[in-house]
Scaffold this active site. Structure first.
Site, short mmCIF file in Angstrom:
data_model
loop_
_atom_site.label_atom_id
_atom_site.label_comp_id
_atom_site.label_asym_id
_atom_site.label_seq_id
_atom_site.Cartn_x
_atom_site.Cartn_y
_atom_site.Cartn_z
N THR A 185 0.83 -1.20 0.00
CA THR A 185 0.00 0.00 0.00
C THR A 185 0.86 1.25 0.00
O THR A 185 0.43 2.30 -0.48
CB THR A 185 -0.93 0.00 1.23
N TYR B 20 5.84 -12.13 5.24
CA TYR B 20 4.60 -11.67 4.62
C TYR B 20 4.26 -12.56 3.43
O TYR B 20 4.97 -12.56 2.42
CB TYR B 20 4.77 -10.21 4.19
N LYS C 197 2.47 -12.52 8.52
CA LYS C 197 1.29 -11.87 7.96
C LYS C 197 0.83 -12.71 6.78
O LYS C 197 1.52 -12.80 5.76
CB LYS C 197 1.61 -10.45 7.52
N ILE D 77 -3.55 -6.45 9.36
CA ILE D 77 -2.82 -5.32 8.78
C ILE D 77 -3.53 -4.99 7.49
O ILE D 77 -3.56 -5.78 6.55
CB ILE D 77 -1.34 -5.66 8.55
#
Length: 314
Positions: A51, A139, A169, A213
């Site tokens: 992001t 991640y 994540k 998240i």
């Protein structure tokens, strides 16, 4: 290192990086955004993630974003810095910079485009996670890197055995695979995944899991109190907030994390602009949302969620 070495939990925005109309990093807007997150009571923040448009920044810009975030947050909540790169050497250098400026942790996906196999993924993370003593968050981001690590739970366990790994994540689009990650390693590392819905609440209260998240933080007014209710053991209050979050999220994002109206980051920044939040604009290759019909769809989703611009004025 394991889950007890960090206090990471709850709702974290994956912060966008504000760029001005000329495409330059807008540090003042970024500082304002991080202050907004503090006012909303978020439990942590990820910067320079997907992001944050790390892919359109230079090395110097990524370092400036990281340093700005750590200084602006000033210990009010954890700051984890994304260090995803195409080579372990580059990712490790970014991790060392994050450590030098005082970040609380670092995060990386497998290298994009490469489609590495399990042993190559393990070698990549071994090199990057050992570059510093910072807690490391692995991640899993199949939509961005075309490799779903959650499909190989043996790999997930081996990654979580690395000495500095304290969190995972899991943003797989396959919810059952995410549950497998919670079950497989949730007793050893913090697991961030898809929990902000009623099924996710049942998982948090039973199987485990630690937080979300979330790209941009539009859902913070609902997600922060939802997690506070979860941690207080108030399931009824958690459900009320989770339902409001789910309604907003499902209006904007599909189950595989693509955007319903535009590219996820483009529609996020357009929605933030409608709310008077300092998200800035996107950089190429992304394009801003400018079409009246698309902007009206975004406005309708925000209205239906009960979100209003700062001051309530349109």
């Amino acid at each position: 290192m394991d889950r007890t070495d960090v206090n990471w939990r709850g709702y974290w925005p994956a912060a966008p990086t504000p760029f001005d109309a000329d495409g330059a990093f807008d540090a003042a807007a970024f500082e304002e955004l991080l202050g907004l997150y503090a006012d909303q009571g978020v439990h942590g923040v990820l910067v320079n993630g997907s992001t944050g448009e790390w892919f359109s920044q230079s090395r110097a810009e990524r370092e400036r974003v990281a340093a700005t975030a750590v200084a602006a947050v000033a210990g009010r909540y954890p700051v984890v810095v994304g260090v995803t790169a195409y080579t372990p050497a580059e990712a490790a250098d970014l991790a060392r910079h994050a450590a030098a400026v005082g970040a609380d942790g670092v995060l990386a996906t497998p290298p994009p485009y490469v489609h590495p196999r399990s042993e190559e993924i393990l070698a990549f993370y071994t090199a990057v996670a050992s570059a510093t003593d910072l807690p490391f968050m692995v991640y899993n981001w199949p939509r961005g890197v075309a490799v779903d690590m959650a499909a190989d739970q043996d790999l997930v366990r081996r990654l979580c055995d690395l000495p500095t790994v304290a969190a995972f994540k899991d943003s797989t689009g396959d919810w059952l695979r995410m549950l497998a990650t919670v079950e497989s390693v949730g007793d050893r590392v913090r697991v961030f995944g898809s929990f902000l819905h009623r099924r996710g609440l049942a998982v948090l209260r039973g199987l485990g899991g630690d937080g979300n998240i979330d790209g941009g933080g539009l859902g913070a007014p609902f997600a922060v109190p939802a997690y506070e209710a979860v941690h207080a053991g108030d399931a009824a209050q958690a459900v009320a907030w989770i339902d409001r979050y789910t309604a907003l999220s499902s209006a904007l994002v599909t189950p595989d994390y693509s955007g319903r109206i535009a590219s996820p980051i483009s529609q996020l920044k357009a929605a933030m602009a409608l709310l008077g939040q300092p998200g800035g604009t996107v950089r190429p290759p992304l394009l801003p949302v400018t079409g009246p019909a698309d902007l009206e769809r975004l406005r309708a989703a925000l209205d239906a969620a009960g979100l209003e611009p700062a001051g309530g004025a349109r």
